[in-house]
Design a protein around this motif. Structure first.
Motif, mmCIF file in Angstrom:
data_model
loop_
_atom_site.group_PDB
_atom_site.id
_atom_site.type_symbol
_atom_site.label_atom_id
_atom_site.label_comp_id
_atom_site.label_asym_id
_atom_site.label_seq_id
_atom_site.Cartn_x
_atom_site.Cartn_y
_atom_site.Cartn_z
ATOM 1 N N SER A 131 47.058 45.241 54.598
ATOM 2 C CA SER A 131 48.479 45.129 54.292
ATOM 3 C C SER A 131 48.760 45.772 52.945
ATOM 4 C CB SER A 131 48.886 43.649 54.234
ATOM 5 O OG SER A 131 48.314 43.034 53.074
ATOM 6 N N ASP A 132 50.036 45.830 52.581
ATOM 7 C CA ASP A 132 50.380 46.186 51.214
ATOM 8 C C ASP A 132 49.715 45.181 50.279
ATOM 9 O OD1 ASP A 132 51.995 48.224 52.130
ATOM 10 O OD2 ASP A 132 53.839 47.054 51.997
ATOM 11 N N PRO A 133 49.360 45.582 49.068
ATOM 12 C CA PRO A 133 48.780 44.634 48.113
ATOM 13 C C PRO A 133 49.751 43.481 47.832
ATOM 14 C CG PRO A 133 48.534 46.891 47.335
ATOM 15 C CD PRO A 133 49.473 46.939 48.496
ATOM 16 N N TYR A 134 49.216 42.269 47.754
ATOM 17 C CA TYR A 134 50.076 41.123 47.449
ATOM 18 C C TYR A 134 49.656 40.396 46.171
ATOM 19 C CZ TYR A 134 46.363 38.088 49.324
ATOM 20 O OH TYR A 134 45.178 37.432 49.539
ATOM 21 N N PHE A 135 48.545 40.850 45.548
ATOM 22 C CA PHE A 135 48.086 40.163 44.341
ATOM 23 C C PHE A 135 47.169 41.073 43.542
ATOM 24 C CE2 PHE A 135 45.253 37.371 41.926
ATOM 25 C CZ PHE A 135 46.168 36.538 41.324
ATOM 26 N N ASP A 136 47.401 41.150 42.224
ATOM 27 C CA ASP A 136 46.513 41.861 41.312
ATOM 28 C C ASP A 136 45.487 40.884 40.763
ATOM 29 O OD1 ASP A 136 47.762 44.235 41.649
ATOM 30 O OD2 ASP A 136 48.616 44.379 39.651
ATOM 31 N N ALA A 137 44.221 41.255 40.844
ATOM 32 C CA ALA A 137 43.160 40.336 40.429
ATOM 33 C C ALA A 137 42.297 40.944 39.335
ATOM 34 C CB ALA A 137 42.275 39.977 41.620
ATOM 35 N N THR A 138 41.768 40.090 38.478
ATOM 36 C CA THR A 138 40.774 40.488 37.487
ATOM 37 C C THR A 138 39.548 39.604 37.671
ATOM 38 O OG1 THR A 138 41.667 38.950 35.842
ATOM 39 C CG2 THR A 138 42.527 41.197 35.816
ATOM 40 N N GLN A 139 38.437 40.044 37.139
ATOM 41 C CA GLN A 139 37.206 39.263 37.188
ATOM 42 C C GLN A 139 37.023 38.522 35.860
ATOM 43 O OE1 GLN A 139 35.046 38.908 39.795
ATOM 44 N NE2 GLN A 139 36.318 40.230 41.082
ATOM 45 N N ALA A 140 36.628 37.280 35.948
ATOM 46 C CA ALA A 140 36.380 36.486 34.742
ATOM 47 C C ALA A 140 34.915 36.106 34.659
ATOM 48 C CB ALA A 140 37.242 35.225 34.748
ATOM 49 N N VAL A 141 34.431 35.974 33.436
ATOM 50 C CA VAL A 141 33.076 35.485 33.191
ATOM 51 C C VAL A 141 33.206 34.092 32.582
ATOM 52 C CG1 VAL A 141 30.888 35.859 32.010
ATOM 53 C CG2 VAL A 141 32.218 37.820 32.830
ATOM 54 N N GLN A 200 23.727 30.192 33.930
ATOM 55 C CA GLN A 200 24.430 29.839 32.701
ATOM 56 C C GLN A 200 25.784 30.555 32.584
ATOM 57 O OE1 GLN A 200 20.881 30.844 32.429
ATOM 58 N NE2 GLN A 200 20.727 28.673 33.004
ATOM 59 N N ALA A 201 26.034 31.503 33.496
ATOM 60 C CA ALA A 201 27.292 32.236 33.515
ATOM 61 C C ALA A 201 27.578 32.664 34.947
ATOM 62 C CB ALA A 201 27.224 33.458 32.601
ATOM 63 N N VAL A 202 28.862 32.795 35.272
ATOM 64 C CA VAL A 202 29.241 33.286 36.596
ATOM 65 C C VAL A 202 30.342 34.317 36.442
ATOM 66 C CG1 VAL A 202 28.609 31.137 37.742
ATOM 67 C CG2 VAL A 202 30.967 31.468 36.981
ATOM 68 N N ILE A 203 30.404 35.258 37.374
ATOM 69 C CA ILE A 203 31.483 36.233 37.422
ATOM 70 C C ILE A 203 32.198 36.055 38.752
ATOM 71 C CG2 ILE A 203 29.894 38.026 38.278
ATOM 72 C CD1 ILE A 203 31.717 40.077 36.837
ATOM 73 N N ILE A 204 33.514 35.849 38.677
ATOM 74 C CA ILE A 204 34.303 35.570 39.878
ATOM 75 C C ILE A 204 35.761 35.837 39.545
ATOM 76 C CG2 ILE A 204 34.747 33.109 39.407
ATOM 77 C CD1 ILE A 204 34.015 32.628 42.432
ATOM 78 N N ASP A 205 36.607 35.931 40.551
ATOM 79 C CA ASP A 205 38.013 36.242 40.324
ATOM 80 C C ASP A 205 38.658 35.233 39.379
ATOM 81 O OD1 ASP A 205 37.432 38.136 42.186
ATOM 82 O OD2 ASP A 205 39.093 37.682 43.518
#
Length: 283
Positions: A131-141, A200-205
């Motif tokens: 579909s057309d994009p419905y959300f802009d996402a970034t990755q967080a640590v 000890q760390a995670v990367i996820i939306d």
């Protein structure tokens, strides 16, 4: 690979399917599907009469997770708008995330569409239509404060372990940065790995992290040390060539943005609305 919800096998609605546990989300008006046609409003062909069947992967708050005995979230609410326009109800099928990359359950007609906080990528476009994009996402640590980690680079410099959800762009990004992250099957498992010290760390939306920090009783034990703008946008997917359903999804997204519904849902499920971020242009 089943989610914790799938392993519990707790039926939340009287609908089952071979793909896994099916959960009825918020419903709009429409027939029960018994003896009904599989053609909805606008000539959209459905895999099951009377319902718009959505594949997802649980849990992935704030986009979809089980709350108060039913599946709710930002994605769920947006697809409810599509279902309402089609004059049917939405039903949700919990499936492994890897199926979204291949379009397996769409191709086998076990689902009409997939909604799983899924990033639009050229690789995935080979197998499904977005579909057309419905959300802009970034990755967080996100890190355990006791770890002393101050950035993603610091994870490697200090010899700490990094976790990510399997088959996601967060995991892909970590690998491109030279990490060998520990993979977890769901976002809940990622969080559990961090809380138990497996990593000890995670990367996820970042929206997922926002939800954790809002809801965790011990949220003060963790902190975000990096917010990585990876240029990702989420889209819903349909079987290749399903132009009528794709048009219905795009219309619901556009209408929701135009009439203020999108803003209300964004603030309900995600947080303060920033129109520059929350209203990506169509690609």
């Amino acid at each position: 690979m089943n989610t914790p919800l799938g392993r519990r096998a707790r039926v939340l609605a009287a609908i089952t399917a071979t793909a896994g546990l099916v959960l009825v989300a918020g419903c709009s008006s429409g027939g029960s599907g018994s003896g009904a046609t599989k053609t909805a409003a606008g000539g959209v062909e459905l895999v099951k009469a009377g319902q718009l069947t959505t594949c997802t992967h649980l849990p992935y708050p704030p986009f979809q997770s089980e709350l108060d005995g039913k599946v709710q979230g930002f994605d769920v609410s947006l697809i409810d708008l599509v279902a309402k326009n089609l004059g049917v109800k939405q039903a949700i099928v919990d499936t492994p995330f890897e199926n979204f990359k291949t379009g397996a359950f769409l191709n086998s007609e076990q689902c009409d569409l997939a909604a799983a906080g899924m990033t639009i990528t050229e690789e995935r476009k080979k197998n499904v239509d977005f579909s057309d994009p419905y959300f802009d996402a970034t990755q967080a640590v996100l890190v355990d404060k006791k770890s002393g980690i101050t950035s993603l680079a610091d994870v490697k410099a200090k010899g700490k372990k990094l976790g990510a959800q399997a088959q996601t762009t967060g995991e892909d990004y970590a690998k491109k940065q030279g990490f060998d992250p520990i993979s977890f099957e769901s976002s809940d498992a990622v969080l559990s790995g961090l809380r138990t010290g497996q990593v000890q760390a995670v990367i996820i939306d970042y929206p997922v992290v926002q939800g954790w920090l809002k809801d965790l009783a011990n949220a003060d034990d963790f902190k975000v040390v990096d917010n990585l703008n990876t240029g990702e946008q989420y889209g819903f997917t349909v079987k290749k060539g399903n132009t009528k359903l794709l048009a219905a999804i795009n219309k619901a997204i556009a209408d929701a943005k135009a009439d203020g519904t999108y803003k209300k849902l964004y603030e309900k499920w995600i947080g303060p609305y920033d129109a520059a971020v929350a209203s990506p242009s169509a690609s």
